[in-house]
Motif scaffolding. Structure first.
Motif, PDB file in Angstrom:
ATOM      1  N   ILE A  68      35.196 -76.226  79.630  1.00  0.00           N
ATOM      2  CA  ILE A  68      34.672 -75.312  78.614  1.00  0.00           C
ATOM      3  C   ILE A  68      35.711 -75.075  77.523  1.00  0.00           C
ATOM      4  O   ILE A  68      35.402 -75.116  76.320  1.00  0.00           O
ATOM      5  N   GLU A  69      36.960 -74.838  77.944  1.00  0.00           N
ATOM      6  CA  GLU A  69      38.009 -74.585  76.956  1.00  0.00           C
ATOM      7  C   GLU A  69      38.256 -75.800  76.073  1.00  0.00           C
ATOM      8  O   GLU A  69      38.455 -75.690  74.854  1.00  0.00           O
ATOM      9  N   ARG A  70      38.227 -77.003  76.656  1.00  0.00           N
ATOM     10  CA  ARG A  70      38.506 -78.208  75.894  1.00  0.00           C
ATOM     11  C   ARG A  70      37.346 -78.621  74.998  1.00  0.00           C
ATOM     12  O   ARG A  70      37.546 -79.289  73.978  1.00  0.00           O
ATOM     13  N   VAL A  71      36.133 -78.218  75.363  1.00  0.00           N
ATOM     14  CA  VAL A  71      34.954 -78.610  74.588  1.00  0.00           C
ATOM     15  C   VAL A  71      34.598 -77.559  73.532  1.00  0.00           C
ATOM     16  O   VAL A  71      34.173 -77.907  72.432  1.00  0.00           O
ATOM     17  N   TRP A  72      34.774 -76.264  73.865  1.00  0.00           N
ATOM     18  CA  TRP A  72      34.400 -75.217  72.914  1.00  0.00           C
ATOM     19  C   TRP A  72      35.576 -74.466  72.294  1.00  0.00           C
ATOM     20  O   TRP A  72      35.407 -73.734  71.339  1.00  0.00           O
ATOM     21  N   GLY A  73      36.769 -74.583  72.855  1.00  0.00           N
ATOM     22  CA  GLY A  73      37.900 -73.825  72.339  1.00  0.00           C
ATOM     23  C   GLY A  73      38.036 -72.479  73.025  1.00  0.00           C
ATOM     24  O   GLY A  73      37.468 -72.230  74.097  1.00  0.00           O
ATOM     25  N   GLU A  74      38.785 -71.585  72.398  1.00  0.00           N
ATOM     26  CA  GLU A  74      39.116 -70.304  73.035  1.00  0.00           C
ATOM     27  C   GLU A  74      37.978 -69.312  72.996  1.00  0.00           C
ATOM     28  O   GLU A  74      38.005 -68.300  73.723  1.00  0.00           O
ATOM     29  N   GLU A  75      36.964 -69.536  72.176  1.00  0.00           N
ATOM     30  CA  GLU A  75      35.845 -68.598  72.076  1.00  0.00           C
ATOM     31  C   GLU A  75      34.524 -69.316  72.317  1.00  0.00           C
ATOM     32  O   GLU A  75      33.726 -69.540  71.408  1.00  0.00           O
ATOM     33  N   ASP A  87      35.180 -82.711  67.015  1.00  0.00           N
ATOM     34  CA  ASP A  87      36.105 -81.734  66.453  1.00  0.00           C
ATOM     35  C   ASP A  87      36.204 -80.533  67.375  1.00  0.00           C
ATOM     36  O   ASP A  87      35.384 -79.615  67.315  1.00  0.00           O
ATOM     37  N   THR A  88      37.184 -80.549  68.274  1.00  0.00           N
ATOM     38  CA  THR A  88      37.529 -79.380  69.078  1.00  0.00           C
ATOM     39  C   THR A  88      39.050 -79.266  69.065  1.00  0.00           C
ATOM     40  O   THR A  88      39.748 -80.272  68.878  1.00  0.00           O
ATOM     41  N   PRO A  89      39.599 -78.068  69.250  1.00  0.00           N
ATOM     42  CA  PRO A  89      41.065 -77.937  69.211  1.00  0.00           C
ATOM     43  C   PRO A  89      41.771 -78.860  70.196  1.00  0.00           C
ATOM     44  O   PRO A  89      42.793 -79.481  69.861  1.00  0.00           O
ATOM     45  N   TRP A  90      41.231 -78.975  71.420  1.00  0.00           N
ATOM     46  CA  TRP A  90      41.898 -79.808  72.414  1.00  0.00           C
ATOM     47  C   TRP A  90      41.820 -81.286  72.044  1.00  0.00           C
ATOM     48  O   TRP A  90      42.807 -82.019  72.122  1.00  0.00           O
ATOM     49  N   LEU A  91      40.632 -81.732  71.624  1.00  0.00           N
ATOM     50  CA  LEU A  91      40.486 -83.137  71.242  1.00  0.00           C
ATOM     51  C   LEU A  91      41.316 -83.447  69.999  1.00  0.00           C
ATOM     52  O   LEU A  91      41.876 -84.540  69.872  1.00  0.00           O
ATOM     53  N   ASN A  92      41.401 -82.511  69.066  1.00  0.00           N
ATOM     54  CA  ASN A  92      42.220 -82.740  67.874  1.00  0.00           C
ATOM     55  C   ASN A  92      43.686 -82.897  68.252  1.00  0.00           C
ATOM     56  O   ASN A  92      44.393 -83.751  67.704  1.00  0.00           O
ATOM     57  N   ALA A  93      44.150 -82.043  69.191  1.00  0.00           N
ATOM     58  CA  ALA A  93      45.536 -82.165  69.640  1.00  0.00           C
ATOM     59  C   ALA A  93      45.754 -83.490  70.367  1.00  0.00           C
ATOM     60  O   ALA A  93      46.778 -84.165  70.169  1.00  0.00           O
TER      61      ALA A  93
END
Length: 998
Positions: free
Chosen positions: A48-55, A140-146
């Motif tokens: 969930i965190e890697r797909v949607w981010g922190e919120e 485009d998700t924060p984890w995938l971008n990193a």
């Protein structure tokens, strides 16, 4: 079933080579996370965190379970692959080596562990060859971008490792262009700067190496407030001191076109080796002697000429020797059958050069237009490379001379029925003349093909060899017939063949050894079943080099199963052979014999019916493939990979059918096939091939008296000329089409021709004339009630207004067009107009809206495989980003667009993109790099006659001239050109030169 997964590009899954539908972006993101962790569990919270981010949304868990369920079904056919729930979370149970990311990492690890530089190079290039674009493209998700940034760093590190290995192998010359491009991308990387400086020094460019050091020293001081590291400083000192230890090792050349972005493949075009090759030991030894180390530092080009009568085995010997020595040519082998003795379709020199250049990695606008220019580029591509070039079935020195490399590192092997004395006298060719096989070798070949029967009847076997004139082609056919009739003695077979020879000798008493071949052909042909004999005859009518089963079914009027059976009979009789990809081909003598038989035994209406069925089949296949790749109706579905593979495999035959049809009365087929191929070639295929095919369609339409088809073909040809930068040719061609459309009363097509003619005048800098054509097009569209056409014409008129400095009028026209496109639901055009408005006066909200829609257009273009749409979307996005001062992203998009423009052949758009990149780099403070782009744009704009881009280039060069140079010449030229064009003398990023559909 075999499954393969990819994240080094778009997230994708393939089962047995078939692309699996993975759903929307969020669902693909779930699979992307699981692929990164292949074989390892990922908890629900992590997913969930890697797909949607922190919120994440409130129902994220429920949505996740739904996505996992769908993905599980999508890969269910893959057997050992699954998505399982384990105590530690969800795990993708695939072998990590089936995921391109993990395979990439393994190959790089192996490369770094080996001490053999050549093996290391091959491993790293295999690894880099797995990349298809940016990792997780479109997600485009924060984890995938990193993770994307991390993987791009790993790729860059692998590229640097490869550079070090190539430098150790002495391949600095071919590496230099890629290093220059990489330095543009990473101007602060000291390791890369060291590699570039060393390559420049080894290429004899000590001053450029010194300038490279000074440039990075300035950048480090300005951007980071630091000095170059010790390693870079030491290398600089050694270069200034001309340290002998820096001298290049003995070159280890490779396949051409080294690129950091995508490793080039090594051409390996040799036909399959020859089965049961026998004898020719003396000739092979003579060829082997050509490999002896040459005397002197700059050896001349080595040329070998195999000459001899038809059927004597020249091609077989050439191919056998080429396979024996291929390891001596590590940069690859080029092959072309010139078909020099084919009265209908010998290979044109320009086409042979285009084929070689394509194999060497030359794409799009890099493909020169004329034969001389192609020959010069071909020689340049081969300079310093160790390659074998096999020119088969040449008829004259004129057909061969432009195909000769200009470097002594290559070897050319030519086969010809002619002795080509000028090749020996002028080019120093080593002639190896092939005579008939010595009798022991001829019997030996029969023994290998027939077996023990030869030893049981040795004298009869010798008679059979003599009856075949000791020609390998005749011996093979006779042997296959003997093997197929094992119940008949060799004595009976020789007597039977003698009867055939006697009858033929009475008709043709010339004593030519080829008469023996004809006798054997006749003998073998007489023993074919009637249906196979008919298939053989009809195959001789095919205008191409090789055929698939489906084409034979069409020729013979049978189904594929029956066609495959008939081909099997012909293969067993050695009248047809199987080539690459399951395709079938004939020796040129056999094809000529088959065509001769067809004229005797098959009445003209039946021959025409056979070719009509064949051309019908090719046309239907091309239409079906194009309706999958570029559907005209949204309900059509199919496998794009299969469609693309089919059309790529059949492209030579489609082109042959088109040109043959235009010359021999199949006018409707030539017109239709050309129009269908144009849809494919115009989306990113070879422009030179598209011009040949489309010109044939123009000729066919004229011969048929079909003025509407002639106008359409002329319109297509005009578009191709415009893409090639042949603007005056494009204008003339469009004018011819316009006159025809006007005379025919086809108002809609006339409007399109007016629009296209206006775009050519736009490129030529004749804005008043361009506006006049656009206004006439708009009036036609209004008369027809075509709102989309009116919007398009309004956009183009807005472009003229903007170019001439009337931004208020341009904005009004563009907003009017935007309203129409929005109401019509044309998202592509809407995104494009938004980018234009954003360039003129875009605020943050408008820029963001334009960026979102252009990203969607970019994704759609990539998904459709439409390189043209992708290139334009990248250019438009770059303009929006530049307006928003996101210079690094703008430059990256422009560089991607440049690659595509070059592959497509859109030289005008390439010049514009180079100037745009120069302006972006200049705005980012990278003056030296900016100047390089403007200088390239200037050269290209001069070639194609685009005066506006010339003015922009001069203006950019003047603005990036340092204090040691006088900028006035460029500034004055820019002002003069802007004044002649009556446009503002200080352009911003500029408006695009071509509107949608132009």
């Amino acid at each position: 079933m075999a499954a393969d997964f990819g994240v080094l590009g778009a997230v994708e899954a393939r089962i047995d080579g078939r692309l699996v539908v993975l759903g929307h972006a969020r669902q693909r993101s779930v699979l992307g996370v699981l692929l990164v962790e292949a074989g390892r569990p990922v908890t629900v919270d992590q997913l969930i965190e890697r797909v949607w981010g922190e919120e994440p949304p409130q129902r994220a868990a429920g949505a996740l379970y739904s996505y996992l369920s769908r993905l599980r079904r999508a890969v269910a056919d893959a057997g050992a692959v699954g998505i399982d729930r384990r105590p530690g979370g969800y795990v993708l149970t695939a072998d990590p080596q089936t995921v391109d990311l993990h395979l990439f990492r393994r190959l790089v690890t192996l490369a770094r562990a080996t001490d053999a530089d050549r093996s290391a190079t091959e491993l790293i290039e295999q690894a880099l060859g797995l990349w298809r674009g940016e990792p997780f493209a479109g997600l485009d998700t924060p984890w995938l971008n990193a993770m994307r940034r991390l993987l791009l760093g790993e790729r860059f590190a692998a590229e640097l490792d490869r550079n070090d290995v190539l430098l150790r192998l002495g391949r600095h010359g071919e590496l230099l262009p890629a290093l220059a491009a990489a330095v543009d991308e990473h101007p602060l990387d000291e390791r890369l700067a060291e590699q570039s400086m060393l390559a420049l020094y080894r290429c004899g460019r000590q001053a450029d190496a010194d300038e490279q050091f000074r440039r990075i020293r300035r950048r480090l001081a300005d951007d980071l407030g630091s000095d170059p590291g010790a390693g870079l400083r030491r290398l600089h000192e050694r270069i200034l001191a001309a340290d002998p230890a820096l001298a290049a090792p003995v070159p280890e050349t490779r396949a051409p076109g080294v690129q950091l972005a995508m490793p080039a493949t090594m051409p390996a075009q040799l036909p399959a080796d020859v089965r049961a090759f026998t004898g020719r030991t003396g000739e092979l030894a003579a060829l082997d002697r050509l490999l002896a180390p040459p005397e002197g530092d700059e050896p001349p080009l080595t040329v070998a000429l195999l000459s001899g009568t038809a059927g004597v085995g020249k091609s077989a010997l050439a191919v056998r020797w080429a396979h024996r020595v291929r390891e001596a040519f590590p940069d690859g082998q080029l092959y072309v059958n010139l078909r020099g003795y084919d009265a209908e379709q010998p290979v044109a020199v320009a086409d042979a050069l285009a084929g070689f250049l394509t194999a060497l990695g030359v794409r799009g606008p890099e493909m020169p237009l004329g034969t001389d220019e192609r020959a010069a580029r071909y020689r340049s591509e081969l300079t310093g490379r160790r390659m074998l070039v096999l020119l088969d079935n040449a008829s004259s020195v004129e057909q061969v001379r432009p195909l000769l490399p200009g470097t002594g590192s290559c070897l050319v092997l030519i086969t010809s029925r002619d002795s080509l004395p000028a090749m020996v006298a002028v080019h120093g060719a080593e002639r190896v003349s092939l005579d008939l096989l010595p009798l022991p070798d001829a019997v030996g070949l029969l023994r290998r093909l027939i077996g023990a029967r030869v030893d049981r009847e040795p004298s009869v076997a010798a008679d059979l060899a003599a009856a075949c004139a000791r020609l390998p082609l005749a011996l093979r056919i006779a042997a296959e017939l003997a093997a197929a009739r094992s119940d008949v003695s060799l004595t009976e077979l020789v007597a039977e063949l003698g009867d055939h020879q006697l009858r033929l000798d009475l008709l043709d008493a010339g004593g030519d050894p080829r008469a023996a071949v004809r006798a054997v052909f006749s003998w073998s042909y007489q023993h074919l079943p009637a249906d196979a004999a008919r298939a053989f005859r009809l195959l001789g009518l095919h205008p191409g080099d090789s055929v698939h089963v489906a084409a034979v079914a069409a020729l013979t009027g049978t189904d594929p199963g029956e066609a495959r059976r008939l081909l099997g009979v012909l293969v067993r009789a050695s009248l047809v052979h199987i080539g690459r990809g399951g395709r079938y081909a004939m020796h040129d003598l056999l094809r000529a014999y088959a065509a001769e038989l067809a004229t005797v035994h098959d009445p003209a209406p039946e021959r025409r019916a056979a070719l009509t069925r064949l051309f019908d089949d090719y046309l239907a296949g091309a239409v079906a493939a194009m309706n999958v790749l570029h559907p005209q109706e949204p309900v059509l579905t199919g496998d794009p990979d299969a469609a693309r593979s089919w059309i790529e495999a059949e492209r030579p035959n489609l082109a042959a059918a088109c040109t043959y049809g235009a010359a021999h009365g199949w006018y409707r087929h030539a017109i239709a096939i050309a129009a269908t191929m144009f849809r494919y070639l115009d989306a990113g295929g070879p422009v030179a091939e598209a011009v040949t095919v489309t010109a044939a369609a123009v000729a066919a339409a004229r011969a048929d008296g079909d003025r509407a088809a002639q106008a359409r073909a002329l319109s297509d040809l005009g578009r191709l000329h415009r893409r090639q930068g042949r603007l005056h040719d494009a204008a003339e061609t469009y004018r011819q089409a316009l006159l025809l459309y006007a005379d025919l009363g086809e108002r809609a097509a006339e409007a399109v021709a007016l629009r296209n003619l206006g775009s050519v005048h736009w490129r030529l800098g004749d804005y008043r004339q361009a506006a006049e054509h656009y206004r006439r097009a708009w009036a036609h569209y209004r008369e027809l009630g075509d709102e989309a056409g009116q919007a398009d014409a309004s956009v183009r008129l807005g472009l003229v207004d903007g170019r001439l400095g009337d931004e208020a009028q341009a904005t009004e026209r563009l907003r009017s067009a935007l309203e129409l496109f929005t109401r019509l639901g044309d998202r592509f055009s809407e995104a494009y107009v938004l980018s234009l408005l954003a360039r003129l006066s875009g605020g943050p909200e408008q820029l963001a809206r334009a960026a979102v829609q252009l990203e969607q257009s970019l994704a759609a273009g990539r998904q459709a495989g439409d390189r043209t749409a992708e290139a334009y979307a990248l250019t438009d996005l770059a303009a929006v980003y530049a307006r928003d001062r996101r210079f690094a992203e703008a430059a990256g998009h422009l560089r991607q667009a440049l690659v595509l423009h070059r592959r497509i052949g859109d030289r005008a758009s390439e010049a514009e993109a180079l100037n745009d990149l120069g302006q972006v780099l200049r705005a980012a403070g990278e003056a030296a790099e900016a100047r390089t782009q403007h200088e390239q744009a200037l050269m290209l704009a001069r070639e194609i006659g685009d005066r506006y881009e010339q003015a922009r280039a001069h203006d950019g060069i003047a603005a990036t001239t340092d204090a040691t140079e006088d900028c006035r010449p460029h500034r004055d030229l820019a002002r003069r050109l802007f004044a002649e064009l009556a446009v503002p003398a200080a352009p911003g990023l500029g408006l695009p030169a071509v509107a949608p559909g132009g």
